[in-house]
Design a protein around this motif. Structure first.
Motif, PDB file in Angstrom:
ATOM      1  N   LEU A 121      -4.763 -78.298   6.310  1.00 36.87           N
ATOM      2  CA  LEU A 121      -5.503 -79.267   5.652  1.00 36.87           C
ATOM      3  C   LEU A 121      -6.810 -78.826   5.378  1.00 36.87           C
ATOM      4  CD1 LEU A 121      -4.517 -82.215   7.864  1.00 36.87           C
ATOM      5  CD2 LEU A 121      -3.150 -81.494   5.855  1.00 36.87           C
ATOM      6  N   PRO A 122      -7.557 -79.464   4.396  1.00 42.62           N
ATOM      7  CA  PRO A 122      -8.873 -79.109   4.176  1.00 42.62           C
ATOM      8  C   PRO A 122      -9.910 -79.123   5.300  1.00 42.62           C
ATOM      9  CG  PRO A 122      -8.053 -80.587   2.231  1.00 42.62           C
ATOM     10  CD  PRO A 122      -6.947 -80.593   3.564  1.00 42.62           C
ATOM     11  N   ALA A 123     -10.869 -78.185   5.130  1.00 39.94           N
ATOM     12  CA  ALA A 123     -11.745 -77.944   6.288  1.00 39.94           C
ATOM     13  C   ALA A 123     -12.527 -79.208   6.407  1.00 39.94           C
ATOM     14  CB  ALA A 123     -12.701 -76.865   6.227  1.00 39.94           C
ATOM     15  N   VAL A 124     -12.994 -79.622   7.591  1.00 41.75           N
ATOM     16  CA  VAL A 124     -13.861 -80.483   7.977  1.00 41.75           C
ATOM     17  C   VAL A 124     -15.197 -80.257   8.472  1.00 41.75           C
ATOM     18  CG1 VAL A 124     -13.845 -82.718   9.454  1.00 41.75           C
ATOM     19  CG2 VAL A 124     -11.777 -82.301   8.680  1.00 41.75           C
ATOM     20  N   ALA A 125     -16.347 -80.744   8.064  1.00 40.24           N
ATOM     21  CA  ALA A 125     -17.607 -80.453   8.635  1.00 40.24           C
ATOM     22  C   ALA A 125     -18.312 -81.628   8.923  1.00 40.24           C
ATOM     23  CB  ALA A 125     -18.316 -79.847   7.537  1.00 40.24           C
ATOM     24  N   ALA A 126     -18.723 -81.921  10.236  1.00 36.81           N
ATOM     25  CA  ALA A 126     -19.213 -82.954  10.667  1.00 36.81           C
ATOM     26  C   ALA A 126     -20.109 -82.731  12.044  1.00 36.81           C
ATOM     27  CB  ALA A 126     -18.014 -84.195  11.027  1.00 36.81           C
ATOM     28  N   PRO A 127     -20.993 -83.820  12.547  1.00 35.31           N
ATOM     29  CA  PRO A 127     -21.871 -83.168  13.598  1.00 35.31           C
ATOM     30  C   PRO A 127     -20.855 -83.044  14.830  1.00 35.31           C
ATOM     31  CG  PRO A 127     -22.723 -85.025  12.442  1.00 35.31           C
ATOM     32  CD  PRO A 127     -21.625 -84.766  11.830  1.00 35.31           C
ATOM     33  N   PRO A 128     -21.333 -82.212  15.729  1.00 28.88           N
ATOM     34  CA  PRO A 128     -20.265 -81.689  16.940  1.00 28.88           C
ATOM     35  C   PRO A 128     -20.033 -83.161  17.841  1.00 28.88           C
ATOM     36  CG  PRO A 128     -22.235 -80.412  16.717  1.00 28.88           C
ATOM     37  CD  PRO A 128     -22.506 -81.397  15.951  1.00 28.88           C
ATOM     38  N   ASP A 129     -20.614 -84.183  17.861  1.00 22.79           N
ATOM     39  CA  ASP A 129     -20.212 -85.423  18.747  1.00 22.79           C
ATOM     40  C   ASP A 129     -19.389 -86.279  17.719  1.00 22.79           C
ATOM     41  OD1 ASP A 129     -22.218 -85.962  16.505  1.00 22.79           O
ATOM     42  OD2 ASP A 129     -23.212 -87.470  17.849  1.00 22.79           O
ATOM     43  N   ALA A 130     -19.453 -86.274  16.402  1.00 22.18           N
ATOM     44  CA  ALA A 130     -18.363 -86.729  15.519  1.00 22.18           C
ATOM     45  C   ALA A 130     -17.172 -86.160  15.312  1.00 22.18           C
ATOM     46  CB  ALA A 130     -19.055 -87.330  14.358  1.00 22.18           C
ATOM     47  N   LEU A 131     -17.181 -84.844  15.435  1.00 23.14           N
ATOM     48  CA  LEU A 131     -15.967 -83.890  14.827  1.00 23.14           C
ATOM     49  C   LEU A 131     -14.633 -84.273  15.541  1.00 23.14           C
ATOM     50  CD1 LEU A 131     -15.703 -81.505  12.994  1.00 23.14           C
ATOM     51  CD2 LEU A 131     -16.036 -79.930  14.519  1.00 23.14           C
ATOM     52  N   PRO A 132     -14.677 -84.480  16.924  1.00 22.10           N
ATOM     53  CA  PRO A 132     -13.292 -84.567  17.280  1.00 22.10           C
ATOM     54  C   PRO A 132     -12.658 -85.785  16.752  1.00 22.10           C
ATOM     55  CG  PRO A 132     -14.908 -84.172  19.148  1.00 22.10           C
ATOM     56  CD  PRO A 132     -15.518 -84.452  17.737  1.00 22.10           C
ATOM     57  N   ALA A 133     -13.392 -86.935  16.370  1.00 20.48           N
ATOM     58  CA  ALA A 133     -12.659 -88.227  16.053  1.00 20.48           C
ATOM     59  C   ALA A 133     -12.239 -88.024  14.357  1.00 20.48           C
ATOM     60  CB  ALA A 133     -13.669 -89.364  16.145  1.00 20.48           C
ATOM     61  N   GLU A 134     -13.008 -87.247  13.709  1.00 17.93           N
ATOM     62  CA  GLU A 134     -13.052 -87.089  12.363  1.00 17.93           C
ATOM     63  C   GLU A 134     -11.875 -86.180  12.142  1.00 17.93           C
ATOM     64  OE1 GLU A 134     -13.780 -87.654   8.358  1.00 17.93           O
ATOM     65  OE2 GLU A 134     -14.826 -88.555  10.231  1.00 17.93           O
ATOM     66  N   VAL A 135     -11.467 -85.112  12.898  1.00 22.94           N
ATOM     67  CA  VAL A 135     -10.410 -84.358  12.542  1.00 22.94           C
ATOM     68  C   VAL A 135      -9.148 -85.114  13.155  1.00 22.94           C
ATOM     69  CG1 VAL A 135      -9.387 -82.112  13.635  1.00 22.94           C
ATOM     70  CG2 VAL A 135     -11.674 -82.082  13.053  1.00 22.94           C
ATOM     71  N   ALA A 136      -9.197 -85.898  14.112  1.00 20.40           N
ATOM     72  CA  ALA A 136      -8.032 -86.582  14.878  1.00 20.40           C
ATOM     73  C   ALA A 136      -7.621 -87.515  13.581  1.00 20.40           C
ATOM     74  CB  ALA A 136      -8.380 -87.124  15.739  1.00 20.40           C
ATOM     75  N   ASN A 137      -8.665 -88.252  12.934  1.00 17.98           N
ATOM     76  CA  ASN A 137      -8.234 -89.303  11.937  1.00 17.98           C
ATOM     77  C   ASN A 137      -7.571 -88.600  10.647  1.00 17.98           C
ATOM     78  OD1 ASN A 137      -8.878 -91.444  13.165  1.00 17.98           O
ATOM     79  ND2 ASN A 137     -11.332 -91.167  12.276  1.00 17.98           N
ATOM     80  N   VAL A 138      -8.088 -87.257  10.153  1.00 13.49           N
ATOM     81  CA  VAL A 138      -7.478 -86.563   9.156  1.00 13.49           C
ATOM     82  C   VAL A 138      -5.917 -86.065   9.617  1.00 13.49           C
ATOM     83  CG1 VAL A 138      -7.685 -84.404   7.887  1.00 13.49           C
ATOM     84  CG2 VAL A 138      -9.749 -85.481   8.546  1.00 13.49           C
ATOM     85  N   ILE A 139      -5.732 -85.677  10.629  1.00 14.78           N
ATOM     86  CA  ILE A 139      -4.393 -85.257  10.859  1.00 14.78           C
ATOM     87  C   ILE A 139      -3.406 -86.546  11.158  1.00 14.78           C
ATOM     88  CG2 ILE A 139      -2.894 -84.047  12.652  1.00 14.78           C
ATOM     89  CD1 ILE A 139      -5.284 -82.440  13.496  1.00 14.78           C
TER      90      ILE A 139
END
Length: 380
Positions: free
Chosen positions: A222-240
């Motif tokens: 999937l396309p790369a995800v860039a976000a602040p470290p504290d918000a990155l886990p939730a953002e990646v989980a939502n994408v998957i």
């Protein structure tokens, strides 16, 4: 309906008509199991004697895929700017599939033989130094699976945040697995989510790969995800989760491994015939508890033998309290001997005891019959 930990587990290897289909496939499956076991021996010998080079590792990875019957399909393109790939957790051989087509290194806490770990592209998470790896091998990505344990694919476990201090940009990978007849992962003793927590490789799930005709992995980059470290886990989980069209839950892998395997079983019901016989014994011996009667009938399957067992003291029991007498017309009194608590030793004493209890049984039955029909008997 919200997903629970129980609904994210696989507690059965088969479902539906898969058992019948697998039994038809079983003769071929046994031959396949033997052939792949021989391939595994070749893989073990080759991993020991061959040098640790990229071409050799690729050859061993291909041999490992043949051994476990793994076929991998890749969709999408890898972002060269991302040295970390984050994927959902489906099975114990996710690392092999990703290592074979993407050349990744997977972090695991499993205690497995070194040759086996190297072939599957596994490195011990406790011994892995991220900064050293990214400085020496920037082209070899790391595959992280922050769920911490596999599910049945109905939902996504909560991502932990430990993998994400390596950077603020990662590439999500959605993994799906297809296999006929059997489930890829079963949550039970020595397998499933508990294997990750217990730092042991789920060998039971791995052995089923050897007998299965084929296991197809599909890796969608999937396309790369860039976000602040504290918000990155939730953002990646939502994408998957959005790509797989499943729900991203707040359930942890530890909760999944502790979830009850099955709903509590319903209380066992005694067969009607056994209940009917128990009532017959109860009518003759009203002070014997019904549970003791059912227990003895389950063994003897005979009303007469069960009555004899209680009368002769073969089957011990605690008498129920005698019901209070009901006021009514005067009834003849019968002298009934009290039952003996100790089983007599001699045959003569046992015969006498049996005759006394028989007389008591007849007297009590006669009293109940008189009371039931409202009969009046004149005393002579």
């Amino acid at each position: 309906m919200a997903l629970t930990a129980e609904r994210l587990r696989n507690d059965d290897r088969f479902s539906g008509e898969n058992v019948t289909q697998f039994l038809l496939f079983l003769p071929f499956g046994l031959c396949l199991f033997v052939f792949r076991t021989i391939l595994a021996l070749f893989l073990w010998v080759a991993s020991i004697i061959l040098p640790n080079k990229s071409t050799v590792r690729q050859m061993l990875s291909t041999l490992a895929c043949w051994t476990f019957g793994v076929y991998v399909k890749v969709k999408g393109t890898r972002d060269p700017r991302c040295s970390v790939l984050v994927a959902n957790y489906v099975s114990c051989l996710d690392s092999l599939a990703a290592s074979h087509v993407l050349g990744t290194i997977s972090l695991r806490k499993w205690k497995v033989p070194p040759f086996f770990a190297s072939t599957l592209g596994i490195r011990n998470a406790a011994q892995f130094v991220r900064k050293q790896h990214f400085g020496e091998c920037p082209s070899k990505p790391v595959l992280l699976q922050p769920e911490g344990g596999p599910t049945n694919g109905r939902g996504l476990l909560k991502f932990t945040d430990w993998p994400f201090p390596v950077g603020s940009r990662v590439q999500p990978v959605a993994i799906t697995v297809e296999r006929p007849f059997t489930s890829v992962t079963v949550h039970g003793a020595g397998a499933g989510a508990g294997a990750e927590a217990g730092a042991g490789f789920p060998w039971r799930d791995a052995l089923w790969f050897l007998a299965a005709p084929l296991t197809v992995y599909t890796l969608r980059l999937l396309p790369a995800v860039a976000a602040p470290p504290d918000a990155l886990p939730a953002e990646v989980a939502n994408v998957i989760a959005q790509h797989l069209q499943i729900e991203a839950t707040d359930i942890l892998a530890s909760q999944l491994s502790l979830a009850p395997a099955r709903a509590p079983a319903a209380p066992r019901r005694e067969p009607r015939d056994l209940t009917r016989r128990a009532q017959q014994v109860k009518e003759v011996l009203p002070r014997v508890p019904l549970q003791d009667i059912l227990r003895d009938l389950a063994i003897t399957r005979s009303v007469d033998v069960t009555i004899t067992n209680f009368l002769e003291g073969v089957t011990p029991y605690t008498p129920e309290p005698e019901p209070a007498p009901v006021a009514g017309p005067s009834q003849p009194k019968y002298v009934t001997p009290a039952p003996q608590a100790v089983f007599p030793k001699s045959a003569k004493e046992r015969q006498l005891s049996f005759q006394e209890r028989k007389a008591q049984m007849i007297a009590e039955a006669r009293q109940r019959y008189i009371a039931k029909h409202g009969m009046q008997i004149l005393n002579c």
